[in-house]
Design a protein around this motif. Sequence first.
Motif, short mmCIF file in Angstrom:
data_model
loop_
_atom_site.label_atom_id
_atom_site.label_comp_id
_atom_site.label_asym_id
_atom_site.label_seq_id
_atom_site.Cartn_x
_atom_site.Cartn_y
_atom_site.Cartn_z
N THR A 135 0.85 -1.19 0.00
CA THR A 135 0.00 0.00 0.00
C THR A 135 0.88 1.24 0.00
O THR A 135 1.84 1.33 0.79
N VAL A 136 0.56 2.18 -0.88
CA VAL A 136 1.34 3.41 -1.03
C VAL A 136 0.58 4.56 -0.38
O VAL A 136 -0.60 4.78 -0.67
N PHE A 137 1.25 5.29 0.48
CA PHE A 137 0.68 6.42 1.21
C PHE A 137 1.36 7.73 0.81
O PHE A 137 2.54 7.74 0.47
N GLY A 138 0.62 8.81 0.89
CA GLY A 138 1.23 10.11 0.77
C GLY A 138 1.81 10.53 2.12
O GLY A 138 1.21 10.26 3.17
N VAL A 139 2.99 11.14 2.10
CA VAL A 139 3.65 11.59 3.33
C VAL A 139 3.94 13.09 3.19
O VAL A 139 4.75 13.47 2.33
N PRO A 140 3.34 13.93 4.00
CA PRO A 140 3.55 15.38 3.87
C PRO A 140 4.99 15.81 4.06
O PRO A 140 5.47 16.72 3.37
N ALA A 141 5.69 15.18 5.00
CA ALA A 141 7.09 15.54 5.26
C ALA A 141 7.84 14.30 5.73
O ALA A 141 7.50 13.70 6.76
N VAL A 142 8.84 13.89 4.96
CA VAL A 142 9.67 12.74 5.33
C VAL A 142 10.55 13.12 6.53
O VAL A 142 11.20 14.17 6.50
N PRO A 143 10.54 12.32 7.60
CA PRO A 143 11.33 12.68 8.79
C PRO A 143 12.84 12.68 8.51
O PRO A 143 13.32 11.96 7.63
N ARG A 144 13.54 13.50 9.26
CA ARG A 144 14.99 13.49 9.19
C ARG A 144 15.53 12.37 10.06
O ARG A 144 14.98 12.07 11.13
N ALA A 145 16.60 11.75 9.62
CA ALA A 145 17.19 10.62 10.35
C ALA A 145 18.12 11.13 11.43
O ALA A 145 19.33 10.92 11.40
N ASP A 146 17.57 11.85 12.40
CA ASP A 146 18.38 12.41 13.48
C ASP A 146 18.72 11.33 14.50
O ASP A 146 17.91 10.48 14.84
N GLY A 147 19.95 11.38 15.00
CA GLY A 147 20.36 10.48 16.05
C GLY A 147 20.59 9.05 15.62
O GLY A 147 20.65 8.16 16.46
N GLN A 148 20.71 8.81 14.32
CA GLN A 148 20.95 7.44 13.85
C GLN A 148 22.38 7.03 14.17
O GLN A 148 23.32 7.75 13.84
N PRO A 149 22.58 5.87 14.82
CA PRO A 149 23.94 5.46 15.19
C PRO A 149 24.78 5.11 13.98
O PRO A 149 24.26 4.74 12.92
N GLY A 150 26.10 5.22 14.12
CA GLY A 150 27.01 4.85 13.06
C GLY A 150 27.21 3.34 13.01
O GLY A 150 26.82 2.62 13.93
N LEU A 151 27.84 2.88 11.93
CA LEU A 151 28.02 1.44 11.77
C LEU A 151 28.91 0.85 12.85
O LEU A 151 28.70 -0.28 13.30
N GLY A 152 29.92 1.61 13.27
CA GLY A 152 30.80 1.10 14.33
C GLY A 152 30.04 0.85 15.61
O GLY A 152 30.22 -0.18 16.28
N GLU A 153 29.15 1.78 15.95
CA GLU A 153 28.36 1.65 17.17
C GLU A 153 27.41 0.47 17.09
O GLU A 153 27.29 -0.32 18.04
N VAL A 154 26.69 0.33 15.96
CA VAL A 154 25.72 -0.76 15.88
C VAL A 154 26.42 -2.11 15.79
O VAL A 154 25.90 -3.12 16.30
N GLU A 155 27.59 -2.15 15.17
CA GLU A 155 28.31 -3.42 15.09
C GLU A 155 28.76 -3.86 16.48
O GLU A 155 28.64 -5.04 16.85
#
Length: 270
Positions: A135-155
């Motif tokens: 199902t495809v939805f309209g999104v008025p504003a795509v959220p910003r990816a704030d606070g996303q951890p880096g690969l080193g941290e998630v690994e």
Amino acid sequence: MSCPSITLTLWSASWLAGACSPDDVIDAIRAWAPMHLVDAADAEVALRWDLPWPDPADVGPVALLKAMRGVTAADPAAVPALTLPAAGDVRGLPVGTAFAAAALDAGQGVLVGTPGGPGIGIVPRVEGPDVLRWTVFGVPAVPRADGQPGLGEVEYTLREAVRDAADALSSMHGGFDAGGGDPRARIAEALADVSRHTTPDGTPARALRILDTADQVATILTVAGESSGRAQTATGAAARDDTLRPLWTAVRAARVAAVASCVRSHQPRT
């Protein structure tokens, strides 16, 4: 790959960057089910992106690619982004939207657009045996990816999760339900099924390693949770869920970060 949204995000990002063909994307998506129904969430979305509505139609993944191409044609900076929400963890969702509610219910979804700008959201759901509905939805504003951890941290967090999962599961009360079969065999079978789903050529090795580790942890948690759950009291099951919840959070965060790094790898360097 662990879910259709990861497959769509990885392969569509590669296609939009010109690194693979539409047929490659379609083949990867079709590995999840032989029939793919597509529909729009409302009449406005249907009209704008030429999608079936109000009833879904068996138009296949090509309809999704057309809608995604439409978004990027209007905004060349638009890219796909994975979201894997869960109760109490709704990072990456556009709050108060129909897409957010559907993605939270499904536990997955794909956003296409530029952060802060309008776009679309796509949510897959199992509709029946061998049928996947998008199902495809309209999104008025795509959220910003704030606070996303880096690969080193998630690994690092995933490595800790492997250890913590083993410790937590071995200490669970109630044991395993023997009627469920050998947990090790079930884990191996589940991992073999996940491995059927491919990633595009050129996917960064570190991202692949993180996705593979996340799949291993998730499979162990799923099988062990199901097996122990049948043998536990309600109190024991609640304690088990409290123990496993942060491990599942780590798995979701690792998957989102790894997929985001793959999408970034296709973007021009500035």
